[in-house]
Motif scaffolding. Structure first.
Motif, PDB file in Angstrom:
ATOM      1  N   ASN A   1      47.951  41.758  43.531  1.00  0.00           N
ATOM      2  CA  ASN A   1      47.325  42.955  44.094  1.00  0.00           C
ATOM      3  C   ASN A   1      47.432  44.181  43.189  1.00  0.00           C
ATOM      4  OD1 ASN A   1      48.387  41.551  47.022  1.00  0.00           O
ATOM      5  ND2 ASN A   1      46.296  42.287  46.892  1.00  0.00           N
ATOM      6  N   GLN A   2      48.167  44.062  42.082  1.00  0.00           N
ATOM      7  CA  GLN A   2      48.386  45.227  41.225  1.00  0.00           C
ATOM      8  C   GLN A   2      47.158  45.561  40.385  1.00  0.00           C
ATOM      9  OE1 GLN A   2      51.310  46.923  41.649  1.00  0.00           O
ATOM     10  NE2 GLN A   2      51.471  45.329  43.227  1.00  0.00           N
ATOM     11  N   PRO A   3      46.870  46.867  40.195  1.00  0.00           N
ATOM     12  CA  PRO A   3      45.825  47.253  39.243  1.00  0.00           C
ATOM     13  C   PRO A   3      46.285  46.896  37.830  1.00  0.00           C
ATOM     14  CG  PRO A   3      46.444  49.098  40.687  1.00  0.00           C
ATOM     15  CD  PRO A   3      47.474  48.039  40.866  1.00  0.00           C
ATOM     16  N   PHE A   4      45.414  46.294  37.059  1.00  0.00           N
ATOM     17  CA  PHE A   4      45.731  45.883  35.691  1.00  0.00           C
ATOM     18  C   PHE A   4      46.033  47.130  34.853  1.00  0.00           C
ATOM     19  CE2 PHE A   4      43.824  44.004  31.573  1.00  0.00           C
ATOM     20  CZ  PHE A   4      45.083  43.611  31.133  1.00  0.00           C
TER      21      PHE A   4
ATOM     22  N   ASN B   1      43.298  48.284  32.571  1.00  0.00           N
ATOM     23  CA  ASN B   1      42.031  48.639  33.218  1.00  0.00           C
ATOM     24  C   ASN B   1      42.292  48.795  34.711  1.00  0.00           C
ATOM     25  OD1 ASN B   1      39.496  48.930  34.290  1.00  0.00           O
ATOM     26  ND2 ASN B   1      38.655  47.034  33.467  1.00  0.00           N
ATOM     27  N   GLN B   2      42.539  50.009  35.156  1.00  0.00           N
ATOM     28  CA  GLN B   2      42.961  50.277  36.522  1.00  0.00           C
ATOM     29  C   GLN B   2      41.917  49.899  37.581  1.00  0.00           C
ATOM     30  OE1 GLN B   2      46.172  51.808  37.522  1.00  0.00           O
ATOM     31  NE2 GLN B   2      46.556  50.953  35.504  1.00  0.00           N
ATOM     32  N   GLU B   3      40.672  49.700  37.148  1.00  0.00           N
ATOM     33  CA  GLU B   3      39.628  49.307  38.096  1.00  0.00           C
ATOM     34  C   GLU B   3      39.660  47.800  38.388  1.00  0.00           C
ATOM     35  OE1 GLU B   3      35.848  50.643  36.751  1.00  0.00           O
ATOM     36  OE2 GLU B   3      36.357  52.771  36.875  1.00  0.00           O
ATOM     37  N   LEU B   4      40.496  47.098  37.681  1.00  0.00           N
ATOM     38  CA  LEU B   4      40.571  45.640  37.788  1.00  0.00           C
ATOM     39  C   LEU B   4      41.946  45.242  38.320  1.00  0.00           C
ATOM     40  CD1 LEU B   4      38.587  43.333  36.811  1.00  0.00           C
ATOM     41  CD2 LEU B   4      40.012  43.184  34.769  1.00  0.00           C
ATOM     42  N   SER B   5      41.973  44.395  39.351  1.00  0.00           N
ATOM     43  CA  SER B   5      43.254  43.889  39.837  1.00  0.00           C
ATOM     44  C   SER B   5      43.669  42.679  38.996  1.00  0.00           C
ATOM     45  CB  SER B   5      43.158  43.482  41.310  1.00  0.00           C
ATOM     46  OG  SER B   5      42.358  42.309  41.452  1.00  0.00           O
ATOM     47  N   ILE B   6      44.937  42.291  39.079  1.00  0.00           N
ATOM     48  CA  ILE B   6      45.397  41.098  38.361  1.00  0.00           C
ATOM     49  C   ILE B   6      44.652  39.871  38.873  1.00  0.00           C
ATOM     50  CG2 ILE B   6      47.368  39.578  37.934  1.00  0.00           C
ATOM     51  CD1 ILE B   6      47.384  42.150  36.298  1.00  0.00           C
TER      52      ILE B   6
END
Length: 206
Positions: free
Chosen positions: A162-165, A168-173
């Motif tokens: 569930n963490q934002p990558f 790239n904060q718009e993408l979850s793991i």
């Protein structure tokens, strides 16, 4: 003016492609709500069909590590795939490194996904939320709704998927892994990880 996209349309595109919710929404907005065009755009980006591979058995892969600057925090992670060929692929190996780095950065993360969280932990977190002072005088229905929302948020905080990558904060793991599944054509699973913190649980000399 951007097209108004409904939650049902996003869900339909997700069911058809297996891409992440945010990616589906963006694809629909970019295509002005045209479903076929949105599917084509997702396929070009390598985001489609990941879910269709999610049930395949993963018995190959690698164990990788990340040591943070200063050598005080380190992570080992096991990333699985279907074949040794993909395990040797640079994209797969980079994914393992990115995931290890992510775990290092997210100190609260303790489980791969919310499905891995034991019921005992869920019960404990629920009990903590129920006992918070700001809920004492609220009606039971309101209290239950607030506790449910806070619990969901807390479980996401301790779940890696569930963490934002961090790159790239718009993408979850979860969405990052799905991208690589679509790109490499095999199922990919984060099996387990272990975080090491220098001196953790040791008493310091006084």
């Amino acid at each position: 003016m951007p097209a108004q996209i409904t939650a049902q349309e996003v869900k339909e595109l997700r069911n058809k492609t297996g891409a992440g919710m945010m990616d589906c929404k963006k694809a629909l907005q970019a295509s002005q709500g045209n479903m076929d065009m949105a599917i084509e755009n997702l396929r070009k980006k390598g985001l489609a069909t990941a879910d269709k591979k999610s049930s395949r058995i993963t018995t190959e892969g690698i164990i990788d590590s990340y040591i943070h600057a200063g050598s005080r925090i380190g992570v080992l992670v096991e990333l699985n795939c279907e074949t040794d060929f993909v395990a040797r692929h640079s994209e797969f190996q980079q994914l393992a490194k990115d995931i290890a780095m992510q775990i290092t950065a997210c100190q609260a993360v303790a489980y791969v996904s919310s499905d891995d969280i034991p019921q005992s932990i869920i019960d404990m977190e629920t009990s903590i939320e129920i006992e918070k002072e700001d809920l004492f005088n609220k009606p039971q229905e309101v209290k239950d709704k607030i506790v449910s929302g806070r619990l969901e948020k807390r479980l996401k905080e301790i779940s890696l998927m569930n963490q934002p990558f961090i790159k790239n904060q718009e993408l979850s793991i979860e969405d990052l892994v799905k991208q690589k599944i679509s790109l490499l054509g095999e199922n990919i699973k984060i099996r387990r990880f272990q975080r090491f913190i220098l001196g953790e649980s040791m008493k310091k000399n006084t």
